[in-house]
Scaffold this active site. Structure first.
Site, PDB file in Angstrom:
ATOM      1  N   SER A 158     -18.969 -22.640  -8.856  1.00 58.52           N
ATOM      2  CA  SER A 158     -19.952 -21.566  -8.845  1.00 58.52           C
ATOM      3  C   SER A 158     -19.861 -20.778  -7.528  1.00 58.52           C
ATOM      4  O   SER A 158     -18.859 -20.135  -7.260  1.00 58.52           O
ATOM      5  CB  SER A 158     -21.352 -22.141  -9.066  1.00 58.52           C
ATOM      6  OG  SER A 158     -22.236 -21.132  -9.490  1.00 58.52           O
ATOM      7  N   LYS A 187     -47.669 -10.029 -11.912  1.00 57.08           N
ATOM      8  CA  LYS A 187     -47.759 -10.505 -10.536  1.00 57.08           C
ATOM      9  C   LYS A 187     -47.582 -12.011 -10.427  1.00 57.08           C
ATOM     10  O   LYS A 187     -47.075 -12.522  -9.428  1.00 57.08           O
ATOM     11  CB  LYS A 187     -49.107 -10.081  -9.926  1.00 57.08           C
ATOM     12  CG  LYS A 187     -49.239 -10.404  -8.445  1.00 57.08           C
ATOM     13  CD  LYS A 187     -48.150  -9.727  -7.632  1.00 57.08           C
ATOM     14  CE  LYS A 187     -48.267 -10.058  -6.164  1.00 57.08           C
ATOM     15  NZ  LYS A 187     -47.131  -9.506  -5.391  1.00 57.08           N
TER      16      LYS A 187
END
Length: 321
Positions: A136, A188
């Site tokens: 990765s 939020k």
């Protein structure tokens, strides 16, 4: 142990006994990082002459966070080492040894950009040597190399992005716990572990993952000179052995760190060179800072990391079985 190191050890023990902290002595990390105690030594491993081949090491999870055993975060230490390479005209090549499952998207990309800048400013070869794992984000960094060495058994690949969220909403419902978010906007509290993830929220996170994935594909296409369609086929998150990676064009040669270093010398155009490494100096400051991190550890049992896997949610170029 010489007198200086013995003196440093005695002072550290005295400070420990008195219960003093690094903050009280040095004013915290910001001042500590610029303190003379924070120093990097250049160690000669082998070779001869005046020219240098520098071996740099990326070990463990790639992160911008400071660990309990390090004075500075990995990204800052590597940035400082790369700066030294940039400023040292005697350095003729770099060997980047990677033994890492990857890590944070931002931290990985920052190091990758510094490697590309080094190639542009100094125009010296970078040879990558993969250790047991270079997956990765570890492979993301490897794409900056001119040549990649690996062991046939190296674990690499895992080309992709992951974003993990922990959710314990069912558990808190069973316990009769209620949480309330007073928020300024609909999203939020996106990803809140106290309630199920909504489909619009999942879409937002997936968009972020897709953007980072496309950047990963781009660096492979540019670094390895592979067709984009081919990269998209192989970058599905699976891991590859070094043997498989070589057949796919992700790795160039088989060999260890010494083989990669010898090849770097051949690319440098030099007949001989010193092989050097950068190491942290043993100093009073570094010992104090290490002790302070242990004294002030708010999670000594590591329970927070067990629950959240890697602290707060973040985009990761990381192999996470």
């Amino acid at each position: 142990m010489n007198r200086r190191k013995w003196t440093a050890l005695v002072i550290v023990l005295a400070v420990f006994a008195l219960g003093l902290t690094v903050e009280s002595l040095f004013g915290g990390y910001a001042q500590m990082a610029n303190h003379p105690a924070y120093a990097i030594d250049e160690t000669v491993v082998s070779g001869a002459g005046t020219s240098k081949i520098v071996q740099l090491f990326v070990s463990g999870v790639i992160s911008s966070e400071r660990t309990n055993v390090s004075l500075a975060p990995m990204t800052e230490r590597l940035a400082e080492q790369l700066r030294r390479v940039e400023e040292d005209e005697l350095v003729k090549a770099v060997v980047l040894r990677i033994d890492s499952p990857g890590g944070e998207v931002v931290a990985t990309d920052e190091i990758h950009r510094r490697l590309l800048r080094l190639k542009q400013t100094r125009r010296i070869p970078i040879v990558v040597s993969m250790g047991s794992t270079a997956a990765s984000g570890g492979y993301y960094l490897a794409t900056a190399g001119d040549t990649i060495f690996a062991n046939p058994n190296t674990l690499t690949g895992s080309l992709g992005v992951i974003f993990s969220l922990t959710n314990y909403s069912e558990a808190i419902d069973k316990l009769g716990i209620r949480t309330y978010a007073i928020k300024s906007g609909r999203f939020k509290d996106i990803g809140s572990p106290a309630r199920p993830l909504t489909e619009p929220e999942r879409h937002i996170f997936q968009t972020l993952v897709n953007e980072s994935y496309q950047r990963f594909v781009n660096v492979i296409v540019q670094g390895r000179k592979l067709p984009r369609t081919r990269v998209l086929q192989i970058a599905d998150g699976r891991i590859y052995s070094g043997e498989q990676a070589k057949r796919l064009g992700l790795v160039d040669r088989f060999g260890d760190l010494d083989d990669a270093t010898g090849y770097a010398l051949s690319l440098s155009g030099e007949r001989e060179a010193l092989v050097v490494r950068y190491t942290d100096s043993l100093s009073l400051g570094s010992l104090l800072f290490s002790l302070q991190s242990r004294w002030a550890n708010p999670d000594p049992l590591g329970l927070d990391r067990i629950v959240t896997r890697h602290g707060s949610p973040r985009l990761l170029y990381q192999y996470m079985p």
